[in-house]
Design an enzyme around this catalytic site. Sequence first.
Site, PDB file in Angstrom:
ATOM      1  N   ASN A 106       0.866  -1.183   0.000  1.00 40.06           N
ATOM      2  CA  ASN A 106       0.000   0.000   0.000  1.00 40.06           C
ATOM      3  C   ASN A 106       0.899   1.229   0.000  1.00 40.06           C
ATOM      4  OD1 ASN A 106      -1.876   2.000   0.415  1.00 40.06           O
ATOM      5  ND2 ASN A 106      -2.354   1.419   2.527  1.00 40.06           N
ATOM      6  N   TRP A 107       1.005   1.850  -1.171  1.00 41.48           N
ATOM      7  CA  TRP A 107       1.907   3.001  -1.274  1.00 41.48           C
ATOM      8  C   TRP A 107       1.341   4.244  -0.577  1.00 41.48           C
ATOM      9  CZ3 TRP A 107       3.859   3.249  -7.104  1.00 41.48           C
ATOM     10  CH2 TRP A 107       4.616   2.107  -7.373  1.00 41.48           C
ATOM     11  N   LYS A 108       0.055   4.202  -0.260  1.00 44.28           N
ATOM     12  CA  LYS A 108      -0.626   5.384   0.316  1.00 44.28           C
ATOM     13  C   LYS A 108      -0.378   6.596  -0.583  1.00 44.28           C
ATOM     14  CE  LYS A 108       0.066   3.368   4.840  1.00 44.28           C
ATOM     15  NZ  LYS A 108      -0.163   3.510   6.259  1.00 44.28           N
ATOM     16  N   HIS A 112      -9.792   1.164   4.578  1.00 44.73           N
ATOM     17  CA  HIS A 112      -8.516   1.305   5.308  1.00 44.73           C
ATOM     18  C   HIS A 112      -8.757   2.260   6.483  1.00 44.73           C
ATOM     19  CE1 HIS A 112      -4.410   2.410   6.247  1.00 44.73           C
ATOM     20  NE2 HIS A 112      -4.014   1.340   5.578  1.00 44.73           N
ATOM     21  N   GLU A 171      -7.197   4.636   7.612  1.00 42.90           N
ATOM     22  CA  GLU A 171      -6.981   6.065   7.323  1.00 42.90           C
ATOM     23  C   GLU A 171      -8.204   6.655   6.622  1.00 42.90           C
ATOM     24  OE1 GLU A 171      -3.228   5.466   5.372  1.00 42.90           O
ATOM     25  OE2 GLU A 171      -2.375   4.838   7.285  1.00 42.90           O
ATOM     26  N   GLU A 177      -6.041  -5.091  10.287  1.00 48.27           N
ATOM     27  CA  GLU A 177      -5.010  -4.100  10.566  1.00 48.27           C
ATOM     28  C   GLU A 177      -5.351  -3.371  11.864  1.00 48.27           C
ATOM     29  OE1 GLU A 177      -2.874  -2.820   6.754  1.00 48.27           O
ATOM     30  OE2 GLU A 177      -4.709  -1.657   6.849  1.00 48.27           O
ATOM     31  N   GLY A 206       1.849   1.929  10.773  1.00 46.49           N
ATOM     32  CA  GLY A 206       2.809   3.021  10.664  1.00 46.49           C
ATOM     33  C   GLY A 206       3.447   3.404  11.987  1.00 46.49           C
ATOM     34  N   SER A 248       2.773  -2.479  10.352  1.00 50.82           N
ATOM     35  CA  SER A 248       4.226  -2.488  10.572  1.00 50.82           C
ATOM     36  C   SER A 248       4.883  -3.816  10.199  1.00 50.82           C
ATOM     37  CB  SER A 248       4.557  -2.100  12.018  1.00 50.82           C
ATOM     38  OG  SER A 248       4.084  -0.792  12.298  1.00 50.82           O
ATOM     39  N   GLY A 296       2.445  -1.393   4.300  1.00 56.13           N
ATOM     40  CA  GLY A 296       2.484   0.030   4.004  1.00 56.13           C
ATOM     41  C   GLY A 296       3.904   0.504   3.760  1.00 56.13           C
ATOM     42  N   GLY A 297       4.511   1.100   4.793  1.00 57.56           N
ATOM     43  CA  GLY A 297       5.828   1.721   4.654  1.00 57.56           C
ATOM     44  C   GLY A 297       6.868   0.864   3.957  1.00 57.56           C
TER      45      GLY A 297
HETATM   46  C1  PEP Z   1      -1.090  -0.039   5.791  1.00 57.51           C
HETATM   47  O1  PEP Z   1      -1.013   1.064   5.312  1.00 57.51           O
HETATM   48  O2  PEP Z   1      -2.042  -0.754   5.465  1.00 57.51           O
HETATM   49  C2  PEP Z   1      -0.059  -0.485   6.719  1.00 57.51           C
HETATM   50  C3  PEP Z   1      -0.180  -1.659   7.276  1.00 57.51           C
HETATM   51  O3  PEP Z   1       0.979   0.370   6.958  1.00 57.51           O
HETATM   52  P1  PEP Z   1       2.390   0.013   7.686  1.00 57.51           P
HETATM   53  O4  PEP Z   1       2.856  -1.291   7.109  1.00 57.51           O
HETATM   54  O5  PEP Z   1       3.273   1.158   7.348  1.00 57.51           O
HETATM   55  O6  PEP Z   1       2.093  -0.107   9.139  1.00 57.51           O
END
Ligand code: PEP
Length: 259
Positions: free
Chosen positions: A8-10, A94, A96, A162, A168, A206, A227-228
């Site tokens: 997930n590049w966000k 998601h 966010e 999640e 994050g 994470s 994500g990251g």
């Molecule tokens: C996400 O954006 O779905 C996510 C899990 O982010 P991260 O891996 O950065 O926690």
Amino acid sequence: MDKLVIGNWKMNGRRAANHALLAALLQEPACNRRGVSVAVPALALADVAAQLAGQALSASAQDVSQFADDGAYTGEVSAAMLAEYSVDFVLLGHSERRQYFGEDNRVLAAKYDAAHAAGLRPVLCVGETLAEREAGQDEAVVAAQLEVLIGRADGDLVIAYEPVWAIGTGKVATIEQIAAMHAYIKQWVLRNTKGAVSIRVLYGGSVKAENADAVLSTPNVDGALVGGASLDVSAFRKICETAEKLIKYGNSQDVNLDR
Ligand code: PEP
């Protein structure tokens, strides 16, 4: 059962950097395979779809409009528009989007239907906040979010668990917490829906190269939403390699799907 990995590049990336990132991932057999996808900003889809044409690594979307038909919906991107760019999965709900855009079950149900009708594969994201977990409400919160699936779950269902407090933040849920919630989600789906042929529950929060093996080996974890670490070639490659290795020695779909 395969282990899906969805990056997930966000709201990150510029055209040149996206191109370089994908060019590197395409060189990696563990990343350039079915079951690995990158969910990119809608504006990047045209470039990304062109670069991934004919490849196994697929492009996914981070959101879709709740409105299926063309019309006066300023700023929206419909499922039919995404489908023109060979979008594979679409992330729905998601945390966010729930937090910053107020997405609730009514909106998510419409998005789910729109995605499904256009042939995209919805990934319903669910998860509790830390306060909700500490209040012992984690299962109740997740169950309420899963209600979107009632009357909708059919075919190959994909859900992402999640925990909001792990996204994050560098905090990963414990293996016990992940295993318990993934089993709970599968049982809930089996009890409350009818049409799902398979149920895959991805873990997100994470996930990094260092913890991918532990997370992906956890019972009932059928993949990861990353994500990251999906913005870093080396980290994402290691996560994809871990997933591929575990497919070979597979442990997924632990909850018996016989109804
Ligand atoms: C996400 O954006 O779905 C996510 C899990 O982010 P991260 O891996 O950065 O926690």
